[in-house]
Design a protein around this motif. Structure first.
Motif, PDB file in Angstrom:
ATOM      1  N   PHE A   3      18.442  22.367 -17.806  1.00 39.23           N
ATOM      2  CA  PHE A   3      19.581  22.188 -16.911  1.00 39.23           C
ATOM      3  C   PHE A   3      19.583  20.758 -16.403  1.00 39.23           C
ATOM      4  N   ASP A   4      20.770  20.232 -16.204  1.00 44.38           N
ATOM      5  CA  ASP A   4      20.926  18.912 -15.600  1.00 44.38           C
ATOM      6  C   ASP A   4      21.146  19.122 -14.117  1.00 44.38           C
ATOM      7  N   LEU A   5      20.188  18.680 -13.312  1.00 47.80           N
ATOM      8  CA  LEU A   5      20.233  18.857 -11.869  1.00 47.80           C
ATOM      9  C   LEU A   5      20.247  17.494 -11.188  1.00 47.80           C
ATOM     10  N   VAL A   6      20.453  17.499  -9.894  1.00 46.79           N
ATOM     11  CA  VAL A   6      20.586  16.268  -9.112  1.00 46.79           C
ATOM     12  C   VAL A   6      19.406  16.149  -8.156  1.00 46.79           C
ATOM     13  N   VAL A   7      18.875  14.943  -8.016  1.00 49.34           N
ATOM     14  CA  VAL A   7      17.753  14.686  -7.111  1.00 49.34           C
ATOM     15  C   VAL A   7      18.298  14.456  -5.706  1.00 49.34           C
ATOM     16  N   LEU A   8      17.762  15.221  -4.736  1.00 47.14           N
ATOM     17  CA  LEU A   8      18.128  15.058  -3.329  1.00 47.14           C
ATOM     18  C   LEU A   8      17.095  14.239  -2.557  1.00 47.14           C
ATOM     19  N   ALA A   9      15.842  14.306  -3.006  1.00 42.29           N
ATOM     20  CA  ALA A   9      14.757  13.589  -2.319  1.00 42.29           C
ATOM     21  C   ALA A   9      13.551  13.534  -3.240  1.00 42.29           C
ATOM     22  N   ALA A  10      12.610  12.678  -2.895  1.00 42.05           N
ATOM     23  CA  ALA A  10      11.329  12.607  -3.607  1.00 42.05           C
ATOM     24  C   ALA A  10      10.231  12.442  -2.563  1.00 42.05           C
ATOM     25  N   GLU A  11       9.178  13.212  -2.732  1.00 40.23           N
ATOM     26  CA  GLU A  11       8.046  13.152  -1.809  1.00 40.23           C
ATOM     27  C   GLU A  11       7.023  12.133  -2.307  1.00 40.23           C
ATOM     28  N   TRP A  12       6.323  11.521  -1.352  1.00 39.44           N
ATOM     29  CA  TRP A  12       5.263  10.589  -1.702  1.00 39.44           C
ATOM     30  C   TRP A  12       4.110  11.371  -2.301  1.00 39.44           C
ATOM     31  N   GLY A  13       3.525  10.830  -3.362  1.00 37.70           N
ATOM     32  CA  GLY A  13       2.439  11.496  -4.067  1.00 37.70           C
ATOM     33  C   GLY A  13       1.119  11.353  -3.345  1.00 37.70           C
ATOM     34  N   SER A  14       0.146  12.090  -3.857  1.00 31.68           N
ATOM     35  CA  SER A  14      -1.218  12.003  -3.324  1.00 31.68           C
ATOM     36  C   SER A  14      -2.176  11.876  -4.502  1.00 31.68           C
ATOM     37  N   ASP A  48      27.117  11.741 -14.788  1.00 32.16           N
ATOM     38  CA  ASP A  48      27.473  11.626 -13.379  1.00 32.16           C
ATOM     39  C   ASP A  48      27.061  12.921 -12.677  1.00 32.16           C
ATOM     40  N   ALA A  49      26.763  12.853 -11.403  1.00 31.59           N
ATOM     41  CA  ALA A  49      26.357  14.043 -10.653  1.00 31.59           C
ATOM     42  C   ALA A  49      27.421  15.139 -10.703  1.00 31.59           C
TER      43      ALA A  49
END
Length: 152
Positions: free
Chosen positions: A24-35, A136-137
């Protein structure tokens, strides 16, 4: 092997488990900082489906359906860590929230009902196949397409 006896829960040379792979083609809303090895890089993606009818908010908006950090190569991690701050809308201690315009192709094994995510579904075994700069989104898959995978 076609002549191997079946034993529930046992796999090996004679039996392989074959799972469906849906994309599926989805949209990114946020990204968390990795550890750990990903410290200092944006890693875990918040994923959304398009909500054309506004069933979960504003018509033409997006509804969150899951998160994933699987399938991200080192090059992809570096790219998204540079890209997402350029489209940032707000930041928390753990994440960078972005304008919903980046489309990513996600492979899943299916969906399940969820009370955690507003769309009522959660992605199963989600992993990143790659970003879709050609889309496009407004061309992302809909929440209806994901909900159609739910078993009655």
């Amino acid at each position: 092997s076609l002549d191997a006896p079946y034993a529930a829960g046992r796999r090996g040379k004679s039996w392989l488990k074959v799972k469906p792979v849906l994309t599926f083609d989805l949209v990114v809303l946020a990204a968390e900082w990795g550890s750990g090895r990903r410290t200092g890089l944006l890693s875990n993606l918040h994923l959304a489906a398009r909500d054309p009818d506004g069933e979960y908010g504003e018509p033409g908006g997006f509804v969150m359906v899951g998160k994933t950090f699987k399938g991200l190569t080192d090059a992809t991690l570096r790219w998204q860590s540079a890209h997402f701050p350029t489209i940032e809308t707000r930041r928390t201690a753990g994440a960078v929230h972005v304008r919903p315009e980046t489309v990513v192709e996600i492979a899943i094994d299916g969906v399940q009902r969820s009370t955690r995510y507003p769309g009522g579904v959660a992605l199963r075994f989600a992993r990143v196949k790659g970003y879709r700069p050609d889309k496009d989104a407004r061309e992302a898959d809909t929440i209806g397409a994901l909900r159609a995978l739910l078993r009655p």
